[in-house]
Design a protein around this motif. Structure first.
Motif, PDB file in Angstrom:
ATOM      1  N   ALA A 159      34.499  45.269  43.214  1.00  0.00           N
ATOM      2  CA  ALA A 159      35.807  44.658  42.917  1.00  0.00           C
ATOM      3  C   ALA A 159      35.801  44.276  41.448  1.00  0.00           C
ATOM      4  O   ALA A 159      34.751  43.984  40.881  1.00  0.00           O
ATOM      5  CB  ALA A 159      36.054  43.435  43.782  1.00  0.00           C
ATOM      6  N   LEU A 178      37.584  40.061  37.946  1.00  0.00           N
ATOM      7  CA  LEU A 178      37.096  38.717  38.307  1.00  0.00           C
ATOM      8  C   LEU A 178      36.349  38.176  37.098  1.00  0.00           C
ATOM      9  O   LEU A 178      35.223  38.583  36.817  1.00  0.00           O
ATOM     10  CB  LEU A 178      36.157  38.824  39.509  1.00  0.00           C
ATOM     11  N   GLU A 230      38.269  31.042  35.858  1.00  0.00           N
ATOM     12  CA  GLU A 230      39.350  31.728  35.143  1.00  0.00           C
ATOM     13  C   GLU A 230      39.361  31.367  33.656  1.00  0.00           C
ATOM     14  O   GLU A 230      38.561  30.577  33.181  1.00  0.00           O
ATOM     15  CB  GLU A 230      40.696  31.409  35.811  1.00  0.00           C
ATOM     16  N   THR A 246      37.913  33.190  46.625  1.00  0.00           N
ATOM     17  CA  THR A 246      38.643  34.265  47.292  1.00  0.00           C
ATOM     18  C   THR A 246      37.699  35.157  48.076  1.00  0.00           C
ATOM     19  O   THR A 246      36.523  35.296  47.731  1.00  0.00           O
ATOM     20  CB  THR A 246      39.432  35.110  46.264  1.00  0.00           C
ATOM     21  N   VAL A 283      36.592  38.736  48.673  1.00  0.00           N
ATOM     22  CA  VAL A 283      36.595  39.831  47.706  1.00  0.00           C
ATOM     23  C   VAL A 283      36.756  41.146  48.455  1.00  0.00           C
ATOM     24  O   VAL A 283      35.902  41.531  49.254  1.00  0.00           O
ATOM     25  CB  VAL A 283      35.289  39.835  46.887  1.00  0.00           C
ATOM     26  N   ALA A 319      39.418  46.098  45.122  1.00  0.00           N
ATOM     27  CA  ALA A 319      40.551  45.310  44.616  1.00  0.00           C
ATOM     28  C   ALA A 319      40.358  44.927  43.147  1.00  0.00           C
ATOM     29  O   ALA A 319      39.238  44.829  42.642  1.00  0.00           O
ATOM     30  CB  ALA A 319      40.734  44.063  45.468  1.00  0.00           C
ATOM     31  N   TYR A 369      41.564  41.897  40.430  1.00  0.00           N
ATOM     32  CA  TYR A 369      42.063  40.520  40.488  1.00  0.00           C
ATOM     33  C   TYR A 369      42.694  40.026  39.194  1.00  0.00           C
ATOM     34  O   TYR A 369      42.896  38.830  39.027  1.00  0.00           O
ATOM     35  CB  TYR A 369      40.943  39.595  40.957  1.00  0.00           C
ATOM     36  N   TYR A 375      46.849  36.931  35.544  1.00  0.00           N
ATOM     37  CA  TYR A 375      46.195  35.965  36.422  1.00  0.00           C
ATOM     38  C   TYR A 375      47.083  35.647  37.603  1.00  0.00           C
ATOM     39  O   TYR A 375      48.307  35.722  37.511  1.00  0.00           O
ATOM     40  CB  TYR A 375      45.810  34.694  35.661  1.00  0.00           C
ATOM     41  N   ALA A 384      47.389  43.976  40.851  1.00  0.00           N
ATOM     42  CA  ALA A 384      46.499  42.809  40.819  1.00  0.00           C
ATOM     43  C   ALA A 384      46.711  41.945  42.058  1.00  0.00           C
ATOM     44  O   ALA A 384      47.837  41.584  42.399  1.00  0.00           O
ATOM     45  CB  ALA A 384      46.737  41.994  39.553  1.00  0.00           C
ATOM     46  N   VAL A 385      45.585  41.631  42.730  1.00  0.00           N
ATOM     47  CA  VAL A 385      45.629  40.869  43.974  1.00  0.00           C
ATOM     48  C   VAL A 385      45.670  39.370  43.661  1.00  0.00           C
ATOM     49  O   VAL A 385      44.978  38.902  42.753  1.00  0.00           O
ATOM     50  CB  VAL A 385      44.377  41.189  44.817  1.00  0.00           C
ATOM     51  N   PRO A 392      44.484  35.773  44.351  1.00  0.00           N
ATOM     52  CA  PRO A 392      43.329  35.224  45.076  1.00  0.00           C
ATOM     53  C   PRO A 392      43.749  34.273  46.191  1.00  0.00           C
ATOM     54  O   PRO A 392      44.875  33.778  46.213  1.00  0.00           O
ATOM     55  CB  PRO A 392      42.540  34.496  43.987  1.00  0.00           C
TER      56      PRO A 392
END
Lengths: 447, 151
Positions: free
Chosen positions: A264, A267, A288, A302, A304, A308, A310, A316, A336-337, A339
């Protein structure tokens, strides 16, 4: 005469400076934002702000005085399991109950690319060390066979490592994630020291720049795969995109061959890789980006997902674009997923452990303990504590609550800072406190 | 009289040398800012960061040294009123340029794109313009850059 003619112009210059500086700086300092709105699955995200002087507050390290301990929630008790360690960052409990304390320091290899690096290096040393420093980059083994919280033996288990962080045991293979490689050692139950040379399984991105250097490690349940957290090489691409190759990602490493792939991505700095007991999903806590304001961007935990993306660096919490990244990548941002669970801005989560034992009060069963190292990039401190996030059906269910606090004293100085968390064989919660050089043990009160 | 001549030749002011260094750095910042704006290659932002920081630090040192050399050492030429006004104006422009350059330096401490675009390059352009105007005025007024410091 000269002075007289200078005066109006000089006055005008000073006035210009006085007018222009505060308008660029002040908005973020008047912080009326409620950080509690950023804990949970749908954090409130204010508009990004940029500064001439980013709001900053550093907690000077003072250490723990005799008799001082962190404060625990009702129904709990805390004691030091071991003191006088050297910057303990993460913990691993072996099947026989022995506790591995990973003592680790930054590789300090980051080259000075620009003047700011000099300042930030100083800031970092101010908040991450408590003065004189001894031998680190080793693993200490604590054996508390009778489970009374007072280890009978303490030994240097592995020494001369390269900024280690993650540890995982599969059968008789013990894996240590140094900042630059996963190394395998032979381990037999009951060993208190490993003298054999390690075998390098897979190199990991280390220097020449090694900004986020902690490599978190977890083994899949069947032991076939290892998962490694590889943090970004910058706050937000200021060291160039080339330096970010294969970083800001979780790698999946085949244990038999050492071959790896990106599991993933996006991140920024993933740590605390752990499998959630009910769903079996891989979870991580993620740090972040900084310098978009005191209330951006919230750190999170999150599940994962395989394949994916992120967001980092482009966006963000889904599609919120970061203005500092050029060229942008709309194709990536689109997918973008978002979280799962926000922990709050700048709390700096570095440790994660699910509670599957049963000695602590009932409400902790099945939930997650998160070690929050604490903020520097805001005026009001955030983090510097252990929080508990309740889980139900494999997902967070409810507000995070404080479990262990008091790492800061009343003057805003750091007595300690929590990092890794683990559950020992008796079901007690263990906390690695890096600047406090202590491992804390939380047990039920009245035990 | 002979003594005076020796003084003027042996005690040249050093601030014009410092000013030339600072001015070069601040003009260079505009160039590297523009290249970063066009290429988004971070190394140009790093160049800008060093140039603007060096320009600002040496620039303020220049002002302090210039004030000492002009006022404390009491240049004979300042007794001439028109020259004094011109020099004061030049000095004021330099101070304004340095205030803007200082803000520019702080903008450049941001990370990546917004350390330069848009405010970094705008401020760098304003500073460069002021530096050029100041240099031109210094030349036609023969002050303060050409002032000899007399004892």
């Amino acid at each position: 005469m000269v002075r007289q003619s200078l005066r109006p112009l000089a006055a005008a210059s000073v006035a210009l400076a006085l007018v222009s500086l505060p308008t660029c700086v002040l908005p973020g300092y008047a912080d009326s934002f409620d950080p509690a709105t950023q804990v949970g699955p749908n954090p409130v995200l204010p508009e990004p702000q940029q500064y001439l002087f980013p709001p900053m507050r550093l907690a000077r390290v003072v250490g723990w005085k005799e008799g001082e301990t962190p404060t625990v929630a009702q129904g709990l008790k805390i004691e030091a399991l071991a003191r006088n360690l050297q910057h303990p960052r993460s913990l691993y409990v072996l099947p026989n109950g022995d506790i591995l304390v990973v003592e680790s320091k930054s590789p300090n290899v980051q080259p000075i690319r620009r003047p700011k690096d000099i300042i930030m290096g100083w800031v970092e040393s101010w908040v991450t060390s408590g003065g004189e420093t001894g031998e680190s980059n080793r693993i200490t083994l604590l054996r508390d066979a009778n489970g009374d919280g007072k280890p009978e033996t303490r030994s240097v288990f592995l020494d001369h490592l390269a900024s280690p962080f993650g540890v995982a045991l599969v059968g008789s293979d013990l894996y240590v994630a140094n900042t630059d490689a996963i190394v395998r050692y032979p381990y037999a139950a009951g060993d208190t020291k490993i003298t054999a040379d390690g075998t390098r399984l897979t190199p990991l991105p280390g220097g020449p720049i090694d900004h986020h250097w902690t490599k978190s490690l977890a083994a899949s349940r069947d032991g076939a795969m290892l998962y490694v957290g590889v943090g970004s090489n910058s706050n937000i691409t200021e060291n160039g995109l080339e330096a970010e190759k294969n970083r800001a990602a979780i790698w999946e490493v085949e244990r038999a061959s050492g071959r790896w792939r990106i599991f993933a991505s996006g991140l920024r700095n993933p740590n605390g890789l752990t499998f959630e007991p009910e769903s079996g999903a891989l979870w991580a806590v993620v740090n972040e980006r900084d310098e978009l304001g005191p209330d951006l961007v919230p750190d999170y935990m999150t599940a994962v997902k395989d394949g994916a993306f992120y967001g980092w660096p482009y966006s963000y919490f889904g599609q919120h674009l970061d203005p500092r990244v050029k060229p942008q990548r709309p194709d990536l941002v689109e997918k973008a997923v978002v979280p799962d669970y926000s922990l709050g801005s700048h709390v700096a989560p570095l440790g994660l452990a699910f509670y599957t034992a049963d000695s602590l009060p009932q409400k902790y069963r099945g939930g997650a303990f998160v070690g929050e190292h604490g903020s520097w990039d805001r005026q009001q401190f955030s983090g510097y504590k252990i929080v508990f996030v309740p889980f139900k059906g494999g997902h967070p269910d409810g507000k995070a609550e404080d479990v262990v606090t008091g790492f800061l004293n009343a003057n805003g100085e750091a007595r300690g800072r929590p990092v890794g968390v683990a559950i020992d064989r008796t079901g007690a919660l263990l906390i690695a406190d890096d600047v406090g050089n202590t491992v804390w043990r939380v047990t039920p009160a009245g035990q | 009289m002979i003594q005076d001549n020796i003084d003027t030749t042996t005690r040249q002011p050093i601030y014009p040398l410092l000013a030339a260094f600072a001015a070069s750095c601040l003009l260079g910042t505009l160039a590297t800012d523009i290249v970063y704006w066009w290429t988004a290659d971070i190394i140009w932002a790093d160049f800008s960061d060093w140039l603007v920081s060096a320009g600002v630090i040496v620039g303020w040192v220049t002002v302090i040294v210039a004030l000492i050399e002009i006022f404390a050492l009491r240049s004979a030429r300042f007794r001439q009123r028109s020259r004094a006004y011109a020099s004061a104006m030049v000095l004021a422009l330099i101070v304004i340029a340095l205030i803007l350059a200082t803000i520019d330096m702080l903008v450049h401490t941001r990370d990546a794109w917004t350390s330069v675009v848009p405010w970094g390059v705008i401020l760098s352009a304003a500073v460069a313009a002021l530096v050029l105007v100041t240099a031109y005025l210094s030349r036609i007024t023969d002050a303060p850059a050409a002032i000899e410091v007399t004892g």
